[in-house]
Scaffold this motif. Structure first.
Motif, mmCIF file in Angstrom:
data_model
loop_
_atom_site.group_PDB
_atom_site.id
_atom_site.type_symbol
_atom_site.label_atom_id
_atom_site.label_comp_id
_atom_site.label_asym_id
_atom_site.label_seq_id
_atom_site.Cartn_x
_atom_site.Cartn_y
_atom_site.Cartn_z
ATOM 1 N N ARG A 160 59.035 -9.675 74.186
ATOM 2 C CA ARG A 160 59.688 -9.962 75.469
ATOM 3 C C ARG A 160 60.925 -9.095 75.683
ATOM 4 O O ARG A 160 61.171 -8.616 76.788
ATOM 5 N N GLN A 188 54.562 -19.689 80.879
ATOM 6 C CA GLN A 188 55.107 -18.758 79.904
ATOM 7 C C GLN A 188 56.006 -19.436 78.878
ATOM 8 O O GLN A 188 56.734 -18.758 78.145
ATOM 9 N N LEU A 240 49.589 -6.015 87.189
ATOM 10 C CA LEU A 240 49.845 -7.142 86.297
ATOM 11 C C LEU A 240 48.558 -7.456 85.557
ATOM 12 O O LEU A 240 47.540 -7.795 86.161
ATOM 13 N N ASN A 246 54.849 1.878 90.676
ATOM 14 C CA ASN A 246 55.766 0.954 91.342
ATOM 15 C C ASN A 246 55.330 0.793 92.793
ATOM 16 O O ASN A 246 55.526 1.685 93.620
ATOM 17 N N ASP A 259 60.386 -7.055 83.242
ATOM 18 C CA ASP A 259 59.507 -8.221 83.358
ATOM 19 C C ASP A 259 59.096 -8.619 81.944
ATOM 20 O O ASP A 259 58.445 -7.849 81.238
ATOM 21 N N ASP A 260 59.490 -9.820 81.497
ATOM 22 C CA ASP A 260 59.212 -10.201 80.110
ATOM 23 C C ASP A 260 58.014 -11.122 79.959
ATOM 24 O O ASP A 260 57.773 -11.682 78.897
ATOM 25 N N ARG A 261 57.214 -11.275 81.010
ATOM 26 C CA ARG A 261 56.016 -12.119 80.907
ATOM 27 C C ARG A 261 54.949 -11.440 80.046
ATOM 28 O O ARG A 261 54.846 -10.221 80.029
ATOM 29 N N ALA A 290 61.159 -6.540 78.793
ATOM 30 C CA ALA A 290 62.237 -6.648 79.776
ATOM 31 C C ALA A 290 62.995 -5.336 79.904
ATOM 32 O O ALA A 290 63.340 -4.896 81.006
ATOM 33 N N ALA A 301 53.340 -6.549 82.465
ATOM 34 C CA ALA A 301 53.620 -5.328 83.222
ATOM 35 C C ALA A 301 53.646 -4.099 82.330
ATOM 36 O O ALA A 301 54.176 -3.069 82.706
#
Length: 625
Positions: free
Chosen positions: A185, A139, A115, A88, A194-196, A189, A161
């Motif tokens: 996703r 996305q 990322l 982090n 982070d759901d990318r 999340a 992530a």
């Protein structure tokens, strides 16, 4: 050198850091949640600070609480281990802004490599080969579907992530893409906020090869050779080894040099791992190995690198964080022998590897190998954290010797009533293709039934259980042979003993003296347990047993652990086929799909997405069609 180190983590990694810090004369501070108040790492640290309730987001993942603990304890530095806050960048910046030493890479390097999509673009610019795929900003579901169709199936969806196998789905055909994307996703999340996602081509015979790198603030960067982490289940590492089987010196030089370039490209400091995916269809070739991601922290599997190099990587971390140069140059590092690590999980292979929780009434780990354990006998495995409870690490002159030593160690594990994967690990390590080095990431999946399921109780196991039962029955206390556990001249005659296990009833001929074979056996409140080959076989008296009825015969689908319902795939009145998904339960950081036990009709379903459910709760009930 650091003076007082706060460890912003728990379990076996906290104990591991404490061990090296103590040897170096550095005081340690543990932080702990309500669930970990009695954990071994708390007792072993020089100081300990309570930081909140059991859920990680309210304790270990709360930066403010961790920093407050550092101030309260007078710590001058923070080591975040792996997981939780270790990667982090915002937390690292807050640590540095608070005037503390961050034992880890610069926040800029964490961001650059954190990322996956941006990292791949950066690595491509640095001349590091990357896996073909899509790492774009768009996305939208339609765009992602179109890119997957363009790449060609199978593809791999990965959380941008992500890490630890979470937020990752293999998709075989276009029609399955939308459902897999939604599931990926949700998990991303929940795990990373982070759901990318990104999409990669799925290599059909992949090997997972990673390189341990280290750098200091004086411009020095080295590698400590490679590890092979190809033995995986659902993208989570199971057995790791170093060096990689089949790696010749030329390929090693190319891959390790690329890893060092990757670290230098982001001005790295400290410990890091460059992970590569290799197409092993023609063996390991330098032109068929691609960058996947960088883990900007110490890895779970770092002990195998320590074993083959003779270096303490935690000591290296603390020295680099203190401003010292790397302890060794590249020319001073060499490979000595072969090492393997097995991850011992509290999980039940027979139920699809669902996590197992509860009190460890029996917890015996082997001698003769390195053991990094998170728990001890009498402790509790809770539903709040990762289910890994120990690591077993072997080191031998040859790969075959390391595999045999580790298999024998896994067979010696005795744990009850919590279920573990010890017998599964032992079978993996003894599988002929594994011993021969024929491994890839599909190895376990292709042999799952044979590896995951314990065989029925052998005659040896039944005799051990029967013997213990006879020894525990009341009788004339003056009978001289009752107190003997060894040889007796006029041994009593064989006696008939009835036992019950999951497979049904057994009639066993046994003597009322204890055998001295390979199994170990204990009495429990419910009956007897025999340990052999890493497995635990439980027996009861048939007169009090339920008769071995199929647990699903009444159509009830039971929650195997506390968790949260994240998806409901059926409704009352639906006709469903055996194996059809009914609900998805999120627990212990993973999603678990609960399926129909037989062809039937859903007659009860009273839960909704978002509901919290307890262990043993009836979630769905079916009737035969």
């Amino acid at each position: 050198m650091l003076k007082r180190l706060l460890i912003a983590n728990r379990g076996e990694i906290a104990r591991r850091i404490i061990r090296t810090a103590r040897r170096m004369g550095v005081e340690t501070v543990a932080v702990y949640s309500d669930a970990d108040a009695a954990a071994p790492f708390v007792a072993e640290a020089d100081r300990a600070v309570h930081i909140g309730p059991a859920p990680a987001r309210e304790s270990y993942l709360d930066p403010a609480k961790v920093l407050a603990a550092a101030r309260e304890s007078g710590a001058d530095s923070i080591h975040a281990g792996y997981g939780f806050l270790s990667e982090n960048a915002d937390f690292a910046e807050r640590v540095i802004a608070a005037g503390l030493i961050w034992v880890g890479p610069p926040p800029s390097a964490i961001r650059a490599m954190g990322l996956k999509d941006a990292a791949k673009r950066l690595m491509s610019e640095a001349g590091v080969p990357v896996t073909p795929g899509y790492q774009g900003e768009d996305q939208a579901e339609a765009r992602l579907q179109a890119e997957a169709d363009r790449i060609g199936y199978p593809v791999l969806i990965k959380a941008v992530a992500g890490g630890g196998g979470k937020g990752m789905r293999k998709v075989e055909v276009s029609a399955e893409f939308a459902a897999a994307l939604a599931s990926c996703r949700r998990e991303a999340a929940a795990s990373f906020g982070d759901d990318r996602v990104l999409i990669e081509t799925y290599v059909t015979r992949p090997r997972h090869v990673e390189v341990q790198v280290f750098a200091d603030r004086h411009g020095n960067a080295v590698h400590l050779f490679e590890r092979d982490c190809s033995l995986q289940r659902r993208h989570q590492k199971v057995i790791e080894e170093a060096p990689a089987p089949g790696m010749d010196p030329a390929v090693r030089e190319a891959v390790c040099a690329a890893a060092v370039r990757a670290a230098q490209a982001v001005a790295y400091e400290g410990a890091g791992t460059i992970e590569f995916i290799a197409d092993a269809s023609e063996g390991l070739r330098a032109d068929r190995i691609w960058f996947m991601e960088m883990n900007t922290r110490l890895q779970v599997e770092h002990p195998v690198t320590e074993a083959i190099t003779g270096q303490d990587l935690v000591e290296w971390q603390l020295r680099v964080a203190s401003g010292e140069p790397l302890p060794k140059t590249q020319g001073e590092l060499a490979i000595n022998g072969h090492a393997m690590e097995a991850r011992l999980y509290a999980e039940n292979p027979a139920t699809g590897f669902l996590p197992s929780i509860g009190r460890l009434e029996r917890f015996r780990l082997p001698d003769g190998v390195r053991v990094d354990s998170a728990v001890e006998e009498g402790g509790e495995v809770t539903p709040f954290y990762d289910p890994m409870i120990a690591k077993l690490i072997s080191h031998a002159p040859t790969r075959e010797g390391a595999a045999a030593s580790l298999a024998a160690a896994c067979e010696q594990v005795e744990v009850w009533p919590v279920k573990t994967n010890a017998a599964f690990l032992a079978r993996c390590l003894a599988e002929p293709d594994f011993v021969a080095g024929h491994v890839d990431t599909g190895f376990i999946g292709a042999r799952l039934d044979a590896l995951a399921l314990d065989p029925p109780a052998s005659p040896e196991v039944l005799v051990a259980a029967a013997t213990l039962r006879l020894a525990s029955e009341p009788g004339d206390p003056t009978e001289p042979w009752r107190g003997l556990e060894g040889f007796r001249l006029n041994a009593p005659p064989c006696m008939e003993v009835r036992l019950q296990d999951e497979a049904g009833a057994h009639v066993v001929q046994a003597r009322s003296i204890r055998t001295h074979g390979r199994p170990a056996a204990i009495r429990t409140d419910e009956g007897l347990v025999v340990f052999v080959g890493g497995a635990a076989y439980a027996f009861t008296d048939p007169s009090s047993a339920a008769g071995g009825a199929d647990a699903a015969s009444d159509g009830a689908v039971i929650s195997p652990m506390p968790g949260r319902i994240v998806q409901v795939s059926a409704k009352a009145g639906d006709a469903v086929a055996k194996g059809a998904p009914l609900l998805t339960l999120e627990a212990m950081k993973m999603e678990h799909v609960l399926v129909a036990p037989f062809d039937g009709v859903v007659v009860e379903l009273d839960v909704r997405a978002g509901d919290q459910v307890g262990e043993g709760a009836t979630l769905v009930r079916l009737e035969c069609a």
